[in-house]
Scaffold this motif. Structure first.
Motif, PDB file in Angstrom:
ATOM      1  N   GLU A   9       0.842  -1.059  -0.047  1.00  0.00           N
ATOM      2  CA  GLU A   9      -0.139  -0.193   0.032  1.00  0.00           C
ATOM      3  C   GLU A   9       0.910   1.333   0.132  1.00  0.00           C
ATOM      4  O   GLU A   9       0.455   2.292   0.322  1.00  0.00           O
ATOM      5  CB  GLU A   9      -0.924   0.010   1.174  1.00  0.00           C
ATOM      6  N   ILE A  10       2.247   1.112  -0.193  1.00  0.00           N
ATOM      7  CA  ILE A  10       3.027   2.187  -0.539  1.00  0.00           C
ATOM      8  C   ILE A  10       3.266   2.339  -1.792  1.00  0.00           C
ATOM      9  O   ILE A  10       3.903   1.446  -2.477  1.00  0.00           O
ATOM     10  CB  ILE A  10       4.402   2.167   0.622  1.00  0.00           C
ATOM     11  N   ASP A  11       3.069   3.491  -2.164  1.00  0.00           N
ATOM     12  CA  ASP A  11       3.324   3.943  -3.735  1.00  0.00           C
ATOM     13  C   ASP A  11       4.636   4.711  -4.010  1.00  0.00           C
ATOM     14  O   ASP A  11       5.517   4.586  -5.132  1.00  0.00           O
ATOM     15  CB  ASP A  11       2.453   4.682  -4.308  1.00  0.00           C
ATOM     16  N   ALA A  12       5.092   5.221  -2.938  1.00  0.00           N
ATOM     17  CA  ALA A  12       6.372   6.163  -3.189  1.00  0.00           C
ATOM     18  C   ALA A  12       7.167   6.467  -1.617  1.00  0.00           C
ATOM     19  O   ALA A  12       6.362   6.281  -0.591  1.00  0.00           O
ATOM     20  CB  ALA A  12       6.103   7.698  -3.437  1.00  0.00           C
ATOM     21  N   VAL A  13       8.394   6.570  -1.714  1.00  0.00           N
ATOM     22  CA  VAL A  13       9.116   6.530  -0.626  1.00  0.00           C
ATOM     23  C   VAL A  13       9.902   7.882  -0.525  1.00  0.00           C
ATOM     24  O   VAL A  13      10.161   8.419  -1.511  1.00  0.00           O
ATOM     25  CB  VAL A  13      10.089   5.547  -0.306  1.00  0.00           C
ATOM     26  N   TYR A  14       9.929   8.598   0.628  1.00  0.00           N
ATOM     27  CA  TYR A  14      10.731   9.652   0.777  1.00  0.00           C
ATOM     28  C   TYR A  14      12.036   9.339   1.884  1.00  0.00           C
ATOM     29  O   TYR A  14      11.657   8.566   2.795  1.00  0.00           O
ATOM     30  CB  TYR A  14      10.091  10.853   1.733  1.00  0.00           C
ATOM     31  N   ILE A  15      13.284   9.438   1.405  1.00  0.00           N
ATOM     32  CA  ILE A  15      14.398   9.144   1.988  1.00  0.00           C
ATOM     33  C   ILE A  15      15.032  10.375   2.454  1.00  0.00           C
ATOM     34  O   ILE A  15      15.551  11.148   1.947  1.00  0.00           O
ATOM     35  CB  ILE A  15      15.470   8.275   0.774  1.00  0.00           C
TER      36      ILE A  15
END
Length: 347
Positions: free
Chosen positions: A64-70
């Motif tokens: 359910e995660i489309d994108a990440v912020y690192i």
């Protein structure tokens, strides 16, 4: 899909202070999960985020995660970008993208191969004042840009475990951490940087990373620029000034460089057409006018713009992967110049 569902990798530090609160204000983003090796659950509870993870693999396995912020130390970025790309997650990564330009090229290539978008976290180009300044320059209000100066300094004393003070973790100090923000910002105004010469040093602080950096830049259009970024100037002593001089006027800003959304901007326009003033009187009154701008949270604007790219299947045009590689090449050239004293061409 009306909202992009984000997972945060490295949810402490800047993510907790600025980016997560900024994301929560964006209409097209849902912060779905946070990952932090120290206090993930505490951060999830603080922002009412549904899921907390203490490992990268667990977060990336979440369907359910489309994108990440690192927002982890720089030496971890490449591995985390590669893993996120392999899992099909779009990536917004804090600056600098990687430790060097070769790693940046590997990261960009991996994202392109995986068909995911990659944007670097230089949020200052999204500040309302800087958007207004760019529009004034593009409209020719100050004529040809001939010189720019950008200042970003802070007091950053030795702190146990601070990764920015260890070149092995952050790649360097004041130059890679703060001056690169300003390389990106000035290029946003005047186009690509072509030549670089720089000075770095450790004047006050006792850690391994440099606490001092001054860079002279030449842009493709011929404009000159200087960037001064220091870890050894008290916050109260620096006004974070931005100065842009053109053949027909100038623009001055204070307080727009940094993590806030405010500041002031003023300009003088439509001059420079007269003859030479032999008297060179410099104490005359100057007719600078306030420049209005929308006070936007730059973190919200940055994240919302990236989410909009994902939702509309449109690759990022600002701070994209190719720009990230170029910024790293400028950074490497600056550090090399500080060692050999030479001017370096950016290829």
């Amino acid at each position: 899909m009306e909202k992009v569902r984000f997972g945060i990798i490295g949810a402490g530090g800047i993510a907790r202070r600025r980016t997560i609160p900024g994301m929560l204000q964006a209409e097209n983003i849902e912060v779905r999960a946070v990952m932090d090796i120290v206090n993930a659950q505490e951060i999830a509870d603080e922002f009412k985020v549904p899921r907390a993870y203490n490992s990268l693999n667990a977060l990336l396995a979440d369907p359910e995660i489309d994108a990440v912020y690192i927002a982890t130390p720089v030496n971890r970025h490449l591995t985390q970008i590669m893993a996120a790309a392999a899992c099909g997650k779009h990536i917004l990564c804090e600056k600098p993208l990687t430790m060097n330009s070769a790693d940046a090229a590997v990261a960009v290539a991996a994202c392109k191969k995986a068909g995911v978008y990659l944007q670097e976290g230089y949020m200052m180009t999204f500040h309302g004042a800087h958007q207004a300044i760019r529009q004034l320059i593009a409209a020719g209000k100050i004529g040809k840009v001939v010189y720019m100066r950008a200042q970003l300094s802070c007091w950053y004393p030795p702190i146990p475990g601070a990764w920015r003070q260890d070149p092995a973790q952050g790649g360097g100090g004041a130059l890679i951490d703060m001056a690169t923000h300003l390389y990106d910002l000035l290029a946003f105004f005047a186009g690509p940087i072509n030549r670089v010469v720089a000075f770095t040093g450790r004047q006050v602080q006792g850690y391994q990373s440099e606490d001092s950096s001054t860079t002279l830049l030449e842009f493709a259009g011929g404009a000159h620029g200087t960037v001064d970024a220091f870890f050894c100037i008290p916050d109260e002593a620096s006004r974070t000034r931005l100065e842009i001089y053109g053949s027909q006027g100038s623009i001055f800003a204070e307080g727009t460089i940094g993590q806030s959304q405010g500041g002031t901007v003023e300009g003088i326009f439509g001059i420079g057409a007269g003859g030479y003033d032999a008297a060179q009187t410099k104490d005359v009154a100057r007719s600078f006018a306030p420049v209005p701008f929308a006070e936007l949270n730059p973190y919200t604007a940055e994240c919302a713009a990236f989410a909009d790219c994902i939702l509309n299947k449109r690759p990022p045009q600002v701070n994209n992967g190719d720009n990230a590689i170029r910024i790293m090449k400028i950074t490497e050239a600056a550090y090399t110049s500080a060692k050999d004293g030479c001017v370096h061409v950016i290829k």
